[in-house]
Design an enzyme around this catalytic site. Sequence first.
Site: not given
Ligand SMILES: NC(=O)c1ccc[n+]([C@@H]2O[C@H](COP(=O)([O-])OP(=O)(O)OC[C@H]3O[C@@H](n4cnc5c(N)ncnc54)[C@H](OP(=O)(O)O)[C@@H]3O)[C@@H](O)[C@H]2O)c1
Length: 354
Positions: A136, A163, A235
């Site tokens: 977001k 969203v 959002k």
């Molecule tokens: N989960 C959901 O249902 C959902 C739904 C809609 C939107 N989103 C959005 O999608 C995004 C990802 O969510 P997620 O659930 O996949 O999170 P997550 O499981 O915590 O994964 C985040 C990833 O980003 C990496 N990362 C963090 N900071 C970084 C940086 N500075 N440079 C390079 N890589 C970096 C992390 O690496 P490491 O693990 O090695 O630290 C990890 O691979 C978020 O913005 C979230 O708001 C999520």
Amino acid sequence: VRRLELVLLLVGYGHVGQRYAALLDEVADSLGFVCRVGGIATRHHGSALHPDGLDPSRATALVRDDQSLDRLDPAPRERTGVTFVQAGLDLFAAEAAEGRLVVVETTLLDITAGEPAISHVRAALEGRAHVVTANKGPVAFAHRTLDALAESVDRLFLFEGVVMDGVPVFNLVRETMPAVRVQSFRGVVNTTSNYVIGAMEAGDEMAEAVAEMQAKGIAEADPSLDLEGWDAAAKAAALANVLLGGELTPRHVERQGIAHLTGRDVRDAVQQGRRLKLVAGGERDAGGTRAWVRVEALPAADPLAGLQGVENALYLQTDLLGEIGIVQRTGTLTQTAYALVSDLARISQRLRGM
Ligand SMILES: NC(=O)c1ccc[n+]([C@@H]2O[C@H](COP(=O)([O-])OP(=O)(O)OC[C@H]3O[C@@H](n4cnc5c(N)ncnc54)[C@H](OP(=O)(O)O)[C@@H]3O)[C@@H](O)[C@H]2O)c1
């Protein structure tokens, strides 16, 4: 016939990034294009670039095993998100010039300034890669600038997953509602809060319900972003910026969360024939655009009152279509990953002149 090939650089490889890579493989036969994952970057699990493409399932196994992706790179080096994007742009310069390079941004939401995701998006666009993101931050903090940058380099900046996951909101309005002016919006867009309030109505503790959402990978990595209304505020800012032409950040959104609610508050509302919902809204007003997130006690007749569990809904007030509603009844990582697939399909359609 040879199918168009898109090269992907995945910045972020957590719940969403991994599910996305797997889903691309599952739906490969139904897409009019093929994908090669040219690189993957994380924060704590290294990064890898490979001119011939990486095997995402090997990358997933390494990350799940808490090992570094560097092992998949023929010449591994330490890179941050931005230097990874730049190295990827160098390696795939020909694909970038042809409009076949796509940076897929799924790093974490940063609620103070949307960084470093905004820098990842900017670097990608400046190098003439398209960008798709489920984060977001960029659209909530910098939509106007990034959209103008994308336009100036003739590339797409797409963010359907920001969203209501893959259920079309932005694409619906942009692609299918020509000449329609959206005047205001109102919806339940934070899945974790809706689930938590529902569980509390049934007598569960808030902490238990939050833990369930974390286990499913749906709650933000820091669940206080959900409970204090920041996710919904981001959002609301994104919706206000894109649908209402605003220039808000999440900090401009009047915000209330659900962290203060007790089981008693929630059940008292039910006894009075109402349901508490965390409602996000926005409207154009004389001063420009305004958005808010607040707990409302909705009467049963309100279309948002009936939402259960992980359901989301968004109602748009428009000039030519009156009020229209978009409802999402299923919200798992597959739907989030699908948003990124649908954005990629749009890029391929544009390249194929469709
Ligand atoms: N989960 C959901 O249902 C959902 C739904 C809609 C939107 N989103 C959005 O999608 C995004 C990802 O969510 P997620 O659930 O996949 O999170 P997550 O499981 O915590 O994964 C985040 C990833 O980003 C990496 N990362 C963090 N900071 C970084 C940086 N500075 N440079 C390079 N890589 C970096 C992390 O690496 P490491 O693990 O090695 O630290 C990890 O691979 C978020 O913005 C979230 O708001 C999520």
